[in-house]
Design an enzyme around this catalytic site. Sequence first.
Site, PDB file in Angstrom:
ATOM      1  N   SER A   1      -1.757   2.442   7.999  1.00 30.78           N
ATOM      2  CA  SER A   1      -0.456   2.047   8.515  1.00 30.78           C
ATOM      3  C   SER A   1      -0.104   2.960   9.663  1.00 30.78           C
ATOM      4  CB  SER A   1       0.612   2.175   7.416  1.00 30.78           C
ATOM      5  OG  SER A   1       1.904   2.146   7.988  1.00 30.78           O
ATOM      6  N   SER A   2       0.578   2.402  10.655  1.00 27.98           N
ATOM      7  CA  SER A   2       1.004   3.269  11.758  1.00 27.98           C
ATOM      8  C   SER A   2       1.967   4.334  11.250  1.00 27.98           C
ATOM      9  CB  SER A   2       1.654   2.438  12.858  1.00 27.98           C
ATOM     10  OG  SER A   2       2.711   1.682  12.326  1.00 27.98           O
TER      11      SER A   2
ATOM     12  N   HIS B   1      -5.540  -3.539  12.020  1.00 30.33           N
ATOM     13  CA  HIS B   1      -5.396  -4.688  12.919  1.00 30.33           C
ATOM     14  C   HIS B   1      -6.744  -5.128  13.484  1.00 30.33           C
ATOM     15  CE1 HIS B   1      -1.303  -2.756  13.374  1.00 30.33           C
ATOM     16  NE2 HIS B   1      -0.937  -4.010  13.197  1.00 30.33           N
TER      17      HIS B   1
ATOM     18  N   ASP C   1       1.207  -6.358   4.242  1.00 34.07           N
ATOM     19  CA  ASP C   1       2.572  -6.903   4.209  1.00 34.07           C
ATOM     20  C   ASP C   1       2.559  -8.175   3.361  1.00 34.07           C
ATOM     21  OD1 ASP C   1       4.011  -5.045   6.009  1.00 34.07           O
ATOM     22  OD2 ASP C   1       2.587  -5.769   7.494  1.00 34.07           O
TER      23      ASP C   1
ATOM     24  N   GLY D   1      -2.400  -9.646   7.440  1.00 39.09           N
ATOM     25  CA  GLY D   1      -2.873  -8.656   6.490  1.00 39.09           C
ATOM     26  C   GLY D   1      -2.140  -8.755   5.166  1.00 39.09           C
TER      27      GLY D   1
END
Lengths: 278, 278
Positions: free
Chosen positions: B181-182, B33, B146, B143
């Site tokens: 990625s989280s 992010h 996705d 991004g």
Amino acid sequence: MEIHASIPALRTALKGRSRIVFVPTMGNLHAGHITLMREARQHGDTVVASIFVNRLQFGPNEDFDKYPRTFAADCAQLEAAGVDVLFAPTETDLYPEPQQYQVDPPGIQNQLEGEFRPGHFRGVATVVLKLFNIVQPQIALFGKKDYQQLMILRNMTRQLALPIEIVGSDTVRADDGLALSSRNGYLTPDERQEAPRLSRVLAGIREAAAAGERDFAKLERAAVAELNAHGWRSDYVAIRRQSDLQTPEPGDRELVVLAASRLGTPRLIDNLEFQLPA
Amino acid sequence: MEIHASIPALRTALKGRSRIVFVPTMGNLHAGHITLMREARQHGDTVVASIFVNRLQFGPNEDFDKYPRTFAADCAQLEAAGVDVLFAPTETDLYPEPQQYQVDPPGIQNQLEGEFRPGHFRGVATVVLKLFNIVQPQIALFGKKDYQQLMILRNMTRQLALPIEIVGSDTVRADDGLALSSRNGYLTPDERQEAPRLSRVLAGIREAAAAGERDFAKLERAAVAELNAHGWRSDYVAIRRQSDLQTPEPGDRELVVLAASRLGTPRLIDNLEFQLPA
């Protein structure tokens, strides 16, 4: 009056213009439209009208190709009414590819007019959103004649957080009460004499409600019976609340009665707002 | 960094700002992010981020309430990345009433990620349209991680004639190739070691295509087999064309391979763009 067909040309023309008021139409203009244009003038600095016959909002049984196109006459009327900019895109300008991303309104889109015109309000909502994104007005005007359309566009605008004020403009009527419509031209002289009954029936419902009648279903049935006894074939007469056109609940006071009925060939619609006393 | 929760306050804050670049997020920010935010800075004058966990895009089997909320840490990262304005509405700010008017994307919304997340892309499209109408940016960044979301938002923006440029930003990867990625935080140490296989498998497909392999179904099956042989449970590996994620037709050269697969608990997604020679 400037006339633009292409989206980039229109955007350039509107750049830096203050307080844009927008009145979308499908052309074939009558005095009701022109009243809208003059009213628009009072709401802002730049009046933008559009003419676009929107294929998306025509149902399978509705003849898109036969919709009257009267562009030259429309332009003359808009010019005379003081419109500053006319956006008149071709189908290729507005739908250069099949329109796959659409606005889906809630269930009311399938009731009242929507019951008889499947997909109509989805098509209306989608094209108006697209026109809003192109014109980016501060204010947009729509006639109350198409009450369900006005309600759907007002709620769409609020729910999608568009920075646009939606103004509903009173229906323009002939002296005998008939709401102006391009469809009136299809009435025979006898039908034209009979046609004002529609607005009288709606006014009768408003009076009955003012006099205390609360059996709305009875009023609706009586209205349909009166119309049909005089040669009409009625699709609906319905008392609804103004905000979302749902059936009124106890406590709802801002109401509207809407009707659609055929007299000979043309299908006429009309409506009348009324308030219940507190 | 200014922080606003209310729509009117944000509109006031952005009034007169030039060249607004917008990066919507659901918070729980990681280095991917933050790269987006720094990239945004290069595209305009005012960088606006948003944090909003959008209930509409959560499926019936997805736990909206358990989505990680890390607001204070997110703010610190955004501030450090040079974000000018953060829009962080509450649910009441953005959905003061049930969201009845939604954007309905075409059939691709029910394929790939959409097959496993019913209603997801309708919810994404609706909230992003609404955020666009509130922030009114000239540019918005998303991004490529996705990819299907980026494709749907790009096509929605074009088809609804929004005056916004959509920029896709390259996926940020760990040194071993794993896309940030989280969800990576939920991997066990062993799973974390195994996880880069997903990007290696995608790179293998790109190489095979470059070497002339045109039996895409075979490549997809082999990729799923390799992953599943190493403990993955794969939802899909699919070679599609970039523009609309449909199955490639003869002549299509701009392709992307997309994958979703579970490794232990977390479900990882990744993708890789590639070109076929003319």
